[in-house]
Design a protein around this motif. Structure first.
Motif, PDB file in Angstrom:
ATOM      1  N   SER A 278       6.904 -25.046   4.672  1.00 11.48           N
ATOM      2  CA  SER A 278       7.761 -24.517   5.729  1.00 11.48           C
ATOM      3  C   SER A 278       6.880 -23.864   6.782  1.00 11.48           C
ATOM      4  O   SER A 278       5.907 -23.182   6.452  1.00 11.48           O
ATOM      5  CB  SER A 278       8.750 -23.491   5.176  1.00 11.48           C
ATOM      6  N   GLY A 282      10.348 -20.109   5.837  1.00  8.43           N
ATOM      7  CA  GLY A 282      11.154 -20.481   4.688  1.00  8.43           C
ATOM      8  C   GLY A 282      12.569 -20.882   5.010  1.00  8.43           C
ATOM      9  O   GLY A 282      13.382 -21.090   4.103  1.00  8.43           O
ATOM     10  N   ARG A 284      13.444 -23.759   6.608  1.00 12.14           N
ATOM     11  CA  ARG A 284      13.513 -25.197   6.328  1.00 12.14           C
ATOM     12  C   ARG A 284      12.209 -25.632   5.661  1.00 12.14           C
ATOM     13  O   ARG A 284      11.134 -25.151   6.015  1.00 12.14           O
ATOM     14  CB  ARG A 284      13.725 -25.999   7.618  1.00 12.14           C
ATOM     15  N   PHE A 285      12.333 -26.552   4.719  1.00 13.58           N
ATOM     16  CA  PHE A 285      11.173 -27.056   3.986  1.00 13.58           C
ATOM     17  C   PHE A 285      11.054 -28.567   4.131  1.00 13.58           C
ATOM     18  O   PHE A 285      12.055 -29.285   4.180  1.00 13.58           O
ATOM     19  CB  PHE A 285      11.287 -26.719   2.493  1.00 13.58           C
ATOM     20  N   GLU A 286       9.811 -29.012   4.196  1.00 11.68           N
ATOM     21  CA  GLU A 286       9.492 -30.429   4.154  1.00 11.68           C
ATOM     22  C   GLU A 286       8.882 -30.727   2.792  1.00 11.68           C
ATOM     23  O   GLU A 286       7.887 -30.113   2.393  1.00 11.68           O
ATOM     24  CB  GLU A 286       8.501 -30.785   5.259  1.00 11.68           C
TER      25      GLU A 286
END
Length: 323
Positions: A278, A282, A284-286
């Motif tokens: 992210s 935190g 959004r996460f890839e």
């Protein structure tokens, strides 16, 4: 710090019944110098100033002075048993913990270590350690073992925990430690429990996340909230007060072994090559996977935000991180 937990070795130890911990007295044997040290299972890693210090199986400690690009083995470690947690307060002074309740100290940035505490008769492992400063520290481990020191580790005091809600005794395995900048210390544990101490480990209260599995790792994010890593790809996000926990969506079922935070950058890694990144604190996460799906056991973020990764097969080359 901790924390990060775990290798299969430590998982097995955590599941042993009480009688299995009593064995023949430990014969203290120093860690062996090996040209393959960088391929040993690493269980935790921290920054010691600009140096990376990683500790793991067979008492092996690895050091890097180029932000994780290359590593060398520490010159002197007095034990060859697994080291599961490490903590530094500056570029020189640090502590490591491991099996047989061992606590080691270094005053030269991790190149040489001395034993401060250990039990030769009972292998009750310590899984994580955190020092607030050069004097005050906490170590945690099997069956709610909590040790505190006020003198830099010269003496350690075992703290008695109250039983968690709904239980008759305190016997949770305490897997990892992480702290905020205000002396709040958190310990991740089994049954979705997190323990919080606001007095350097002397007393604790339980925080229930609503999750029923084991929480292995965690970190305080830039906004003061908590990110916790657990079994089967579980990431839990909640407030520092232990409220409003929600599960972060993940595709992987690899258990989360380590969470690293540097400003707004967040990295969570785990078994089966799990990597979640992210860049917005935190929100959004890839999600991705390490090369060959190699299980990751510890992670750091370098000054540029690039990951420094460790695994069951040692240091993961930079070219394997997907950077």
């Amino acid at each position: 710090m901790r924390n990060g937990f775990l290798s299969i070795v430590v998982l097995i130890a955590a599941m042993l019944p009480p009688f299995a911990l009593r064995a023949s007295p430990l014969q203290v044997v120093p860690a062996v110098q090996s040209e393959h040290a960088s391929q040993a299972t690493m269980l935790d890693a921290v920054w010691a100033g600009e140096r990376v210090v990683a500790a793991g199986d067979h008492g092996i400690v690895l050091l890097s002075d180029d932000h994780g690009k290359s590593f060398r083995q520490a010159s002197s470690v007095p034990l060859s048993t697994p080291l599961t947690g490490v903590s530094f307060v500056d570029a020189k002074r640090g502590w490591a913990v491991g099996h047989w309740g061992a606590i080691l100290v270094t005053a030269d940035g991790g190149d040489s270590w001395q034993i401060q505490r250990m039990s030769n008769e009972e292998d009750r492992p310590l899984f994580a350690v955190h020092f607030f400063n050069a004097q005050q520290g906490v170590a945690v481990g099997l069956w709610s073992l909590v040790l505190t020191t006020e003198d830099g580790g010269l003496t350690w005091t075992e703290q008695t925990l109250q039983a968690p809600p709904g239980s008759k005794k305190a016997d949770l395995n305490l897997m990892g430690l992480f702290a905020d900048g205000q002396h709040k210390l958190y310990a991740t544990a089994e049954h979705g429990q997190v323990l919080l101490s606001e007095d350097e480990g002397k007393s604790w209260r339980y925080i229930s996340t609503g999750y029923e599995g084991t929480l292995w790792s965690g970190a305080v994010l830039a906004d003061g909230s908590l990110l916790l890593g657990g079994q089967r790809g579980t990431l839990m996000h909640g407030t520092a007060e232990g409220k409003d926990f929600r599960r972060v969506p993940t595709q992987s079922k690899g258990s989360v072994t380590s969470v690293a935070v540097s400003g707004g950058r967040v990295l969570a890694v785990g078994l089966d090559g799990l990597m979640m990144k992210s860049s917005d604190g935190g929100e959004r996460f890839e999600e991705s996977q390490s090369v060959e799906g190699l299980s990751l056991t510890a992670a750091l973020l370098d000054p540029q935000g690039a990951p420094v990764l460790f695994s069951r097969r040692g240091v993961l080359p930079t070219s394997s991180t997907g950077q």
